[in-house]
Scaffold this motif. Structure first.
Motif, mmCIF file in Angstrom:
data_model
loop_
_atom_site.group_PDB
_atom_site.id
_atom_site.type_symbol
_atom_site.label_atom_id
_atom_site.label_comp_id
_atom_site.label_asym_id
_atom_site.label_seq_id
_atom_site.Cartn_x
_atom_site.Cartn_y
_atom_site.Cartn_z
ATOM 1 N N THR A 10 0.830 -1.168 -0.044
ATOM 2 C CA THR A 10 -0.036 -0.171 -0.017
ATOM 3 C C THR A 10 0.920 1.224 -0.027
ATOM 4 O OG1 THR A 10 -0.195 0.174 2.449
ATOM 5 C CG2 THR A 10 -1.591 -1.240 1.361
ATOM 6 N N SER A 12 1.770 2.551 2.522
ATOM 7 C CA SER A 12 2.904 2.084 3.681
ATOM 8 C C SER A 12 3.912 1.513 2.936
ATOM 9 C CB SER A 12 2.177 1.526 4.662
ATOM 10 O OG SER A 12 3.221 0.943 5.788
ATOM 11 N N VAL A 29 4.792 6.142 5.614
ATOM 12 C CA VAL A 29 3.565 6.201 4.756
ATOM 13 C C VAL A 29 4.034 7.143 3.927
ATOM 14 C CG1 VAL A 29 1.257 6.384 4.582
ATOM 15 C CG2 VAL A 29 2.042 5.358 6.414
ATOM 16 N N LEU A 98 -1.796 -7.706 7.334
ATOM 17 C CA LEU A 98 -2.596 -6.412 8.084
ATOM 18 C C LEU A 98 -3.396 -6.900 9.227
ATOM 19 C CD1 LEU A 98 -3.758 -3.736 8.076
ATOM 20 C CD2 LEU A 98 -5.580 -4.581 6.619
ATOM 21 N N PHE A 115 -8.134 -3.503 2.492
ATOM 22 C CA PHE A 115 -7.676 -2.233 1.836
ATOM 23 C C PHE A 115 -8.294 -1.537 0.727
ATOM 24 C CE2 PHE A 115 -3.651 -5.584 2.205
ATOM 25 C CZ PHE A 115 -3.127 -4.812 3.132
ATOM 26 N N GLY A 160 -7.658 -1.445 8.893
ATOM 27 C CA GLY A 160 -6.698 -1.191 7.818
ATOM 28 C C GLY A 160 -7.425 0.026 6.896
ATOM 29 N N PRO A 161 -6.636 0.460 6.056
ATOM 30 C CA PRO A 161 -7.028 1.677 5.144
ATOM 31 C C PRO A 161 -8.261 1.539 4.507
ATOM 32 C CG PRO A 161 -5.081 0.481 4.149
ATOM 33 C CD PRO A 161 -5.362 -0.168 5.483
ATOM 34 N N THR A 187 -4.980 5.113 11.096
ATOM 35 C CA THR A 187 -4.964 3.749 10.256
ATOM 36 C C THR A 187 -3.803 2.700 10.577
ATOM 37 O OG1 THR A 187 -5.674 5.238 8.528
ATOM 38 C CG2 THR A 187 -5.032 3.235 7.806
ATOM 39 N N TRP A 189 -1.746 0.081 9.272
ATOM 40 C CA TRP A 189 -0.992 -0.560 7.959
ATOM 41 C C TRP A 189 -0.357 -1.840 8.138
ATOM 42 C CZ3 TRP A 189 -1.867 2.725 4.122
ATOM 43 C CH2 TRP A 189 -2.246 3.849 4.207
#
Length: 214
Positions: A10, A12, A29, A98, A115, A160-161, A187, A189
């Motif tokens: 991601t 991250s 991030v 995650l 995600f 998670g995001p 958040t 990650w």
């Protein structure tokens, strides 16, 4: 055992090194820049531990699902290192990473790892904790968040995001079946340190056998 872990699914990005009981990590991030960050960080961690690539025993990498570009950067770097130094690779699901990052002590009985897959969709995985292990319930999913269905009548904690992006939709479609983190919570990650803990749960493959999951 000396293990290098790389997570880039991601925005991250993180790299972790374990040598014996010592764990070293770099993490940030950032929407871009993974390609310029991962290898320098790996070199820094090895230097800090007094090791070279030749002294590594294995690599661990997040195989996806995740962002197309960021994921491929991490996998390409791991593949290159594996082939150059004849190292086995343990490819772990990014959604499982995650879940482990959010709940390393395994205190949550049920997790929904999410995600943001862009284009109004999420990557999703439902994870249930038994007395001995955490396991996924059903398949990893790519779908709009409003079609998600909880596997049973229990309550699931969302992480998670994807939660940050689709909080209102998730609250609307899953209601009391979903526990959402507070609005002001940071958040969660996926982290390379979680990859280190999950390495033994996945059989190793050769560098040329690594395949991403989108």
């Amino acid at each position: 055992m000396n293990t290098l872990a790389i997570e880039s699914s991601t925005e991250s990005c993180s790299v972790a090194l374990q040598t014996g009981d010592q764990v070293l990590e770099r993490w940030v991030v950032q929407p871009q820049g993974h390609a310029k960050t991962i290898l320098p960080w790996a070199g820094e961690l090895l230097a800090e531990a007094g090791l070279s690539y030749a002294q590594l025993d294995r690599l661990v990498v997040a195989r996806g699902p995740g962002g197309f570009t960021s994921l491929r950067i991490g996998l390409a770097i791991v593949q290159g290192l594996a082939l150059a130094h004849d190292l086995p690779v343990h490819p772990v699901s990014s959604l499982e990473v995650l879940a482990e990052s959010a709940d390393p002590d395994r205190r949550q009985p049920r997790l929904l790892a999410l995600f943001d897959a862009r284009m109004g969709e999420v990557y999703a995985g439902w994870y249930e904790q038994s007395a001995t292990a955490r396991s996924r319930v059903g398949d990893e999913l790519l779908c709009p968040p409003d079609v998600l269905e909880a596997p049973d009548g229990q309550r699931w904690f969302a992480i998670g995001p994807g939660v940050t992006t689709f909080r209102d939709t998730l609250r609307s479609c899953l209601g009391d079946q979903l526990i959402l983190p507070d609005d002001d919570c940071d958040t969660v990650w996926p982290m390379a340190t979680a990859l280190l803990r999950l390495a033994d749960s996945v059989s190793p493959v050769a560098g040329h056998e690594i395949t991403p999951t989108y």
